[in-house]
Design an enzyme around this catalytic site. Structure first.
Site, PDB file in Angstrom:
ATOM      1  N   VAL A 320      24.025 -48.975 -37.638  1.00  0.00           N
ATOM      2  CA  VAL A 320      23.983 -47.578 -38.047  1.00  0.00           C
ATOM      3  C   VAL A 320      23.354 -47.443 -39.424  1.00  0.00           C
ATOM      4  O   VAL A 320      23.665 -48.184 -40.343  1.00  0.00           O
ATOM      5  CB  VAL A 320      25.406 -46.963 -38.024  1.00  0.00           C
ATOM      6  CG1 VAL A 320      26.346 -47.717 -38.940  1.00  0.00           C
ATOM      7  CG2 VAL A 320      25.386 -45.496 -38.360  1.00  0.00           C
ATOM      8  N   ASP A 321      22.435 -46.501 -39.541  1.00  0.00           N
ATOM      9  CA  ASP A 321      21.818 -46.192 -40.828  1.00  0.00           C
ATOM     10  C   ASP A 321      22.805 -45.386 -41.664  1.00  0.00           C
ATOM     11  O   ASP A 321      23.560 -44.576 -41.126  1.00  0.00           O
ATOM     12  CB  ASP A 321      20.537 -45.393 -40.596  1.00  0.00           C
ATOM     13  CG  ASP A 321      19.834 -45.055 -41.895  1.00  0.00           C
ATOM     14  OD1 ASP A 321      19.575 -45.982 -42.667  1.00  0.00           O
ATOM     15  OD2 ASP A 321      19.557 -43.875 -42.125  1.00  0.00           O
ATOM     16  N   LYS A 322      22.813 -45.600 -42.971  1.00  0.00           N
ATOM     17  CA  LYS A 322      23.758 -44.881 -43.830  1.00  0.00           C
ATOM     18  C   LYS A 322      23.326 -43.443 -44.106  1.00  0.00           C
ATOM     19  O   LYS A 322      24.012 -42.491 -43.744  1.00  0.00           O
ATOM     20  CB  LYS A 322      23.939 -45.611 -45.164  1.00  0.00           C
ATOM     21  CG  LYS A 322      24.916 -44.900 -46.109  1.00  0.00           C
ATOM     22  CD  LYS A 322      24.885 -45.483 -47.497  1.00  0.00           C
ATOM     23  CE  LYS A 322      23.663 -45.046 -48.275  1.00  0.00           C
ATOM     24  NZ  LYS A 322      23.702 -43.607 -48.674  1.00  0.00           N
ATOM     25  N   LYS A 546      15.226 -53.832 -40.496  1.00  0.00           N
ATOM     26  CA  LYS A 546      16.054 -53.194 -39.469  1.00  0.00           C
ATOM     27  C   LYS A 546      15.593 -53.594 -38.075  1.00  0.00           C
ATOM     28  O   LYS A 546      16.408 -53.899 -37.193  1.00  0.00           O
ATOM     29  CB  LYS A 546      16.004 -51.669 -39.625  1.00  0.00           C
ATOM     30  CG  LYS A 546      16.645 -51.151 -40.893  1.00  0.00           C
ATOM     31  CD  LYS A 546      16.607 -49.622 -40.935  1.00  0.00           C
ATOM     32  CE  LYS A 546      17.256 -49.104 -42.209  1.00  0.00           C
ATOM     33  NZ  LYS A 546      17.283 -47.636 -42.268  1.00  0.00           N
TER      34      LYS A 546
END
Length: 819
Positions: A320-322, A546
């Site tokens: 998950v990206d912040k 990523k």
């Protein structure tokens, strides 16, 4: 300049060359720009400022749909039907082959939207200096060495090194950083950024695929997710093919032993092959996933690639990206450290005074929003003069008139404001402790001071800002963990910020730096995957990181979902088994993703997992039933031939049987199964084992009934009516088997869905009518004989149900029961 030199010049944050050096290297004139002729030459040399797509020819893509085990089986049967002169069978089988190819081709074409969206972002206009005059040209015609003018609101179309002016740019879509970044002379601005404030001129250093933005586009093009459904289909078809191959070889061997001409055996092979083809499997999967997608749309989850509504059932890791995913992608005031004599409300009021709403600066908006939330306003005070933030001063100032008093309010970097306050500032130890405490939590700290019209400012205190987690993030993460899913937070932020956010939402505080694993990601994906598997998150990541992180986890057997919102997330979104774009995502991210959330935050992810696991359960039930029926039909045809020398099932009867039993099971897509509490697995072997046992039981049971009909009903084995008897026996055993395997417990413990029950009921009525009245090649039989067949199938299925319960109890991977 070579492509390698372009790539060297364009590196995010790598401003190693002075503008004059860059201009010399690129042959650029900062006063006159390139000539039109030189620009045209370079356009020919470097190509357009866009990313070339690597697309195979459309006919080649379509032709691939006729290659593979399932397609080969259909093609072989088409040939056999033609060779045997069974032209009606040939046309039906050929039609199935073409329909399956067309559907598969259409699905594959939908997967190219990500690159199209990325290219569209480059189709903008740019202000360029050429032939000594400023003009506007399409951004796709920019070349290295062009002199580019950037202003507030511009989308940066190429990597550019500034030589005049200053900019505040938003790089959140590229790097995940929620704060604006100031770019001064000598620094590079990356393609894909947006200018928030300021004006500047710069030299275009790299274009198209050689820019930071362009390399992201190329990663999206080369990213290839593992399609879980396609793997399931391939394994099922291989299993079915193995069954019929073994039985067909047994039949051929028997025919050779009996010296039966091979031409007489070919119809037998055709019938056996027809029994194995999963004609409804692609349709059933499409319907099941489409219905799942429709259910998800009501939950605010838009599925853009149908396979994802099933693949999500197997996800065991969420990357998950912040910024913008876990957090709100906007700064908020989160903590205060007031100096002696000041209060939090006073700090907010001073911060409000030293902010300019018109600029929409993220820091200013944080104070404006916090003040509004607490009901704090200017209380009649007016701003006489406002000095905006600049990189040189590192502060904003406002001259305020409050009644009869006038004073200055200062907001800025802690070191700057403390230096302005002089030796009489608050104790140094207190300032250092407060500042360090905020920094340890990943907060951005500002200082506020107030001063009379003359004299040094007085420190009012420190204020901490942060990009706060969304209100639902912690809850959604906890619910997903309860479903057996692990979380990895990937962010471009610094380590303290990453640790603070990851710990606060329940992901965990074991966060590592990307630099500690970057080299390993390029050298050994599996080893990197083992290291990443043990941590909770990774800080200071690049887009390439990523993408490789997702691949590394996939390389060690994980099924990975990736959530994100920016251009920098697009390659990983495309590579992931399930790419999820949040509601605020860029068009690029949405195009790369297979799932788009239409509601803010992570709402809908848990629904996605639960509904996907229900879809997976339905497919498991279909697989078990199909394997058991294939074994029954193939063994029945071969066995009766070996024992009696007669064909008890014609090609027409088998084709009719396949259609009536396979296509009615499309309604399994509506059955009310419940989700598995842990991630599903791509394990066909347990399903094959259960299906094989059930199939063997039905083979023995069918042989027993057939023997009874020949012996006690005095029906000769070579009688034409035996084709109808065999057809009914195989049909009703298949229907009863469906009721048995759809429930993990006893078959009467749950009801099938209304759609499934209706489809089966209609099928039974149609077969009853055909059996009693007959068709060409399918003679009618008496009602009493039909009733005997139906009653026998129901009776033996009760025994099969007991066996099934034992099998499911011994194998926990069997499908879960229904509600």
């Amino acid at each position: 300049m070579t492509v390698k030199e372009q790539a060297t010049v364009s590196q995010v944050g790598a401003d190693t060359a002075l503008p004059d050096e860059t201009a010399h290297r690129l042959g650029a004139d900062m006063n006159k720009g390139l000539t039109t002729a030189e620009a045209q030459h370079r356009l020919t040399q470097y190509g357009y400022n866009e990313v070339a797509e690597h697309k195979p020819h459309v006919l080649r893509l379509f032709a691939k749909k006729f290659w593979g085990i399932s397609a080969w089986m259909l093609e072989l049967m088409t040939f056999l039907s033609w060779y045997l002169g069974k032209y009606s069978d040939m046309f039906v089988i050929a039609a199935l082959l073409v329909v399956n190819a067309v559907l598969g081709f259409w699905e594959e074409r939908q997967a190219q939207t990500a690159v199209d969206e990325l290219k569209q972002q480059l189709q903008i206009q740019a202000k360029v200096l050429r032939d000594g005059a400023w003009g506007t040209v399409p951004a796709r015609e920019l070349v290295p060495g062009d002199i580019l003018r950037l202003r507030t609101g511009d989308f940066v179309p190429a990597d550019t090194q500034l030589f005049d002016g200053e900019l505040n740019v938003d790089q959140s879509a590229l790097t995940g950083e929620s704060s604006d970044v100031t770019k001064a002379v000598g620094q590079s601005v990356s393609s894909g950024s947006t200018v928030r404030r300021g004006e500047a001129s710069g030299i275009v250093a790299a274009t198209g695929p050689h820019t930071y933005f362009g390399r992201t586009v190329e990663l999206v093009q080369i990213a290839h997710p593992n399609l879980q459904i396609e793997e399931i289909i391939a394994r099922v078809v291989k299993g079915l093919f193995t069954i019929v191959l073994i039985l067909s070889l047994a039949g051929i061997a028997a025919a050779v032993y009996r010296r039966i001409p091979f031409a007489e055996v070919l119809p037998l092979i055709l019938v056996v092959l027809l029994s194995a083809v999963p004609v409804a499997l692609p349709v059933m999967m499409t319907v099941s996933t489409a219905l799942g997608a429709r259910s998800l749309s009501r939950e605010g989850v838009l599925v853009t690639r149908l396979t994802s509504s099933e693949s999500a059932s197997m996800v065991d890791v969420f990357c998950v990206d912040k910024t913008g995913t876990i957090t709100q992608n906007r700064l908020s005031v989160v903590a205060f450290a007031p100096a002696d004599g000041f209060e939090e409300a006073t700090l907010l009021k001073y911060g409000l005074m030293a902010s300019q709403p018109a600029d929409k600066d993220p820091i200013d908006m944080a104070f404006i929003n916090a003040s509004s939330a607490r009901g704090i306003d200017m209380a009649g005070a007016g701003i006489l003069h406002f000095i905006p933030f600049s990189p040189e001063t590192r502060r904003t100032e406002a001259m305020v008139r409050d009644g009869e008093k006038e004073y200055r309010v200062i907001k800025g970097a802690v070191s700057t404001v403390v230096e302005m306050c002089g030796p009489d500032c608050a104790p140094a130890d207190w300032i250092r402790t407060a500042n360090d405490n905020f920094a340890a939590q990943g907060y951005k700290t500002l200082a506020l001071a107030v001063a009379e019209t003359s004299g040094p400012p007085r420190l009012a205190g420190l204020v901490a800002l942060a990009d706060r987690p969304r209100p639902d993030s912690a809850r959604m993460i906890a619910e997903a963990r309860a479903l057996g899913i692990g979380w990895k937070m990937l962010t471009g932020d610094a380590l303290p910020t990453a640790v603070s956010i990851a710990a606060s939402v329940g992901i965990g505080g074991n966060v590592i730096l990307a630099k500690d694993v970057r080299e390993l990601l390029h050298e050994n994906l599996e080893k990197a995957g083992r290291l990443i598997e043990k941590c909770d998150g990774i800080a200071e990541v690049f887009p390439e990181d990523k993408y490789l992180i997702v691949r590394s986890l996939q390389s060690i057997g994980h099924v990975v979902a990736m959530t994100g919102d920016g251009v920098n997330d697009a390659p990983a979104l495309r590579q992931a088994d399930v790419g999820i774009a949040v509601s605020t995502a860029t068009d690029v991210a949405k195009g790369a993703a297979s799932v788009v959330l239409t509601k803010e935050g992570l709402t809908g992810i848990v629904s996605l997992v639960k509904i996907s696991r229900m879809v997976h359960r339905r497919i498991d039930i279909w697989v078990i039933n199909k394997i058991s029926r294939t074994l029954l039909k193939a063994a029945f045809v071969i066995g009766t031939f070996l024992v009696t020398g007669n064909f008890f099932v014609s090609a027409f009867a088998m084709l009719l049987l396949v259609f009536m039993t396979d296509f009615v099971k499309i309604s399994l897509a509506t059955d009310n199964v419940r989700w598995n509490p842990v991630p599903d697995r791509l394990e066909v072997a347990p399903l094959v084992k259960i299906g094989a046992v059930m199939g063997v039981l039905m083979v023995v049971e069918s042989a027993g009934l057939l023997y009874g009909i020949i012996r006690y009903w005095n029906v000769p084995a070579n009688a034409a009516v035996m084709v109808t008897v065999s057809f009914d026996l195989l049909f009703f055993l298949a229907i009863c088997s469906l009721f048995v395997v759809r429930e993990q417990g006893r078959l009467w413990e749950s009801k099938p869905s209304r759609q499934l029950a209706s489809a089966i009921g209609a099928d039974i009525l149609l077969v009853t009518a055909l059996s009693l009245h007959g068709l060409p090649g399918l003679p009618g039989i008496s009602f009493s004989l039909l009733a005997t067949i139906v009653g026998y199938c129901i009776l033996v299925s009760l025994g099969n149900d007991w066996v099934k319960v034992v099998l499911f109890q011994r194998d926990s991977s069997g499908p879960h029961g229904v509600k």
